[in-house]
Design an enzyme around this catalytic site. Sequence first.
Site, short mmCIF file in Angstrom:
data_model
loop_
_atom_site.label_atom_id
_atom_site.label_comp_id
_atom_site.label_asym_id
_atom_site.label_seq_id
_atom_site.Cartn_x
_atom_site.Cartn_y
_atom_site.Cartn_z
N CYS A 38 12.24 -13.33 -0.72
CA CYS A 38 11.59 -13.83 -1.94
C CYS A 38 12.59 -14.48 -2.89
CB CYS A 38 10.80 -12.71 -2.64
SG CYS A 38 11.78 -11.28 -3.09
N TYR A 48 11.27 -3.38 -8.21
CA TYR A 48 10.04 -3.10 -8.93
C TYR A 48 9.11 -2.10 -8.23
CZ TYR A 48 5.23 -3.69 -10.51
OH TYR A 48 3.97 -3.45 -10.94
N CYS A 59 0.83 -1.20 0.00
CA CYS A 59 0.00 0.00 0.00
C CYS A 59 0.86 1.25 0.00
CB CYS A 59 -0.87 0.02 1.24
SG CYS A 59 -1.90 -1.44 1.40
N CYS A 92 15.87 -7.46 3.25
CA CYS A 92 15.09 -8.68 3.28
C CYS A 92 15.18 -9.24 1.87
CB CYS A 92 13.63 -8.43 3.65
SG CYS A 92 12.63 -9.93 3.50
N ASN A 149 0.98 0.12 5.80
CA ASN A 149 1.61 -0.56 4.68
C ASN A 149 2.50 -1.66 5.25
OD1 ASN A 149 4.27 0.33 2.33
ND2 ASN A 149 2.86 -1.36 2.29
N GLY A 150 2.24 -2.88 4.85
CA GLY A 150 3.04 -3.99 5.33
C GLY A 150 2.18 -5.19 5.63
N CYS A 160 13.01 -4.21 2.24
CA CYS A 160 12.52 -5.05 1.13
C CYS A 160 13.30 -4.76 -0.16
CB CYS A 160 11.05 -4.76 0.91
SG CYS A 160 10.40 -5.50 -0.60
N GLY A 178 -0.92 1.09 -4.88
CA GLY A 178 -2.22 0.48 -4.59
C GLY A 178 -3.29 1.13 -5.42
N ASP A 185 13.44 -6.99 -18.22
CA ASP A 185 12.26 -6.81 -17.37
C ASP A 185 12.70 -6.82 -15.92
OD1 ASP A 185 9.67 -6.34 -16.69
OD2 ASP A 185 8.85 -8.21 -17.47
P1 AMP Z 1 3.90 -12.05 -13.79
O1 AMP Z 1 3.02 -12.08 -14.97
O2 AMP Z 1 3.23 -12.59 -12.58
O3 AMP Z 1 5.22 -12.75 -14.03
O4 AMP Z 1 4.16 -10.52 -13.47
C1 AMP Z 1 5.42 -9.96 -13.58
C2 AMP Z 1 5.32 -8.50 -13.90
O5 AMP Z 1 4.36 -7.85 -13.06
C3 AMP Z 1 6.66 -7.85 -13.63
O6 AMP Z 1 7.35 -7.70 -14.82
C4 AMP Z 1 6.33 -6.54 -12.97
O7 AMP Z 1 6.36 -5.51 -13.91
C5 AMP Z 1 4.96 -6.74 -12.41
N1 AMP Z 1 4.99 -7.06 -10.97
C6 AMP Z 1 5.89 -7.76 -10.30
N2 AMP Z 1 5.56 -7.87 -8.99
C7 AMP Z 1 4.44 -7.18 -8.83
C8 AMP Z 1 3.61 -6.88 -7.71
N3 AMP Z 1 3.91 -7.33 -6.50
N4 AMP Z 1 2.52 -6.14 -7.91
C9 AMP Z 1 2.21 -5.69 -9.13
N5 AMP Z 1 2.95 -5.93 -10.22
C10 AMP Z 1 4.06 -6.67 -10.09
#
Ligand code: AMP
Length: 473
Positions: free
Chosen positions: A447, A253, A12, A444, A113-114, A247, A39, A356
């Site tokens: 992931c 991202y 958030c 952290c 947020n968290g 994080c 968000g 990406d």
């Molecule tokens: P996916 O299709 O699940 O592999 O989504 C990956 C793409 O979604 C990445 O290239 C990011 O641009 C975006 N993304 C990654 N993590 C998140 C997240 N937690 N929330 C929203 N978008 C994300």
Amino acid sequence: MVVGKASWRESCGIFGTYAPGEEVARLTFFALFALQHRGQESSGIATSDGKRIRLYAGMGLVSQVFNEAALSQLPGIIAIGHNRYSTTGSSRLINAQPILVKGAQGEIALGHNGNIVNAGLLRRELEEQGYHFSTSTDSEVIANLILASPGQTWPEKVACAMPRLQGAYSMVILTPEALIGVRDPLGVRPLCLGSVNDGWVIASESCALDHIGASFLREVEPGEVVVTGANGIDSFKGIESQHKAICVFEYIYFARPDSVINGRLLYQARQIMGEELAEEYPVAADIVTGIPDSATAAGIGYAQKSGIPFSEVLLKNRYAVRTFIEPDQRIRELGVRLKFNPLPQVLKGKQLIIVDDSIVRGTTTPRVIGLLRKAGAKEIHVRVCAPPIRYPCFFGVDMATQWELIAARKSIPQIREFIGADSLGYLSLEGLIKAIGLPRDVFCLACLTGEYPIPVQLEMDKLALESLPRGVS
Ligand code: AMP
């Protein structure tokens, strides 16, 4: 987050201001607008005129929730705001924040947020004490825990609640007279402090301060409680921070590239991630691109380091919301097509490197590759700004459950095949840390490594996952 089945599924954006003389609701609206990327599901603002708290929240984007009429219902000298995202099951107005709770000592509003990993346990304890819950969020657990904690003043109560909370919590709390900013001792989610004219602001990211003309002062320290009110600003350690667990995904991202976290401008960190990728996984090609917008900086970094020209090949509809946020897989899949339009004239017959930021579920990348191939690209080499994401996040980033994470189920050669790329390279952990430029032990990295900063319950067998091959394919 939502307690129960749909847990660990949100992150958030939060903001707060104590600024007598300013239109605090409007200031908060613009700050939330700048934090929209954190968000997109619901948005809310709570204000206080020094005596009474008013709240307005709704489902949707900041600009869909608020209009002049809504803002005019929110007079005051203090305000907090919250943008929320989450997924299926929790997409309800009742779960929108800020959350307002009332106790014997009065009322407070809270934006969080968290993610609190012991929220279920705390909730049961509070229910036994007679506290009533009207939402399924851990944020309501925190708010009620503050009400239930000992202390003469709100900051004292907040400090008493902190040792009971396990997990990630950057928060803004509105009392009738003050704005309180709180950051968990691990410092998982960002939180910064700034000034605006004669007032103060607290925000998830520094980009929000820039947009509203506030000056950045500093980060709120892990474990710190900042109180702003008629007596100015006060700050104390609510809880000692033994070690940090910032994080890493905020850098990869989540946060905006024009934000500064721990003294690092994210745009630069991402550009260097691209440079590192060019060093680790060079390949001959005609064009480099970054998937807009989150990987543009990394794409530029790769191009600069490799000497291969950068070009835009996909045009993004800037009004499209983040695909990941759409609650069901069918809409998520369509979302990619709605978001990007390729440029066949640039792509035809070309060998292409696409950078990406991350591959999470693996929904986006094959679709993007499909679009690019259809538009004429001859070869597509994918480079990713982070090591494979194999473990779920329990601290506030929506990363899916472990079974949904493609790298938890497939090896890198299998992922390459699945996404339909000619080659695939993931940045090494060392390369990532080097690009961010902070010591490894402040992050952290759960992931990526499965090493969580505090104990959590994993659903899959960690050892089975670790036997998967790594590297480039
Ligand atoms: P996916 O299709 O699940 O592999 O989504 C990956 C793409 O979604 C990445 O290239 C990011 O641009 C975006 N993304 C990654 N993590 C998140 C997240 N937690 N929330 C929203 N978008 C994300």
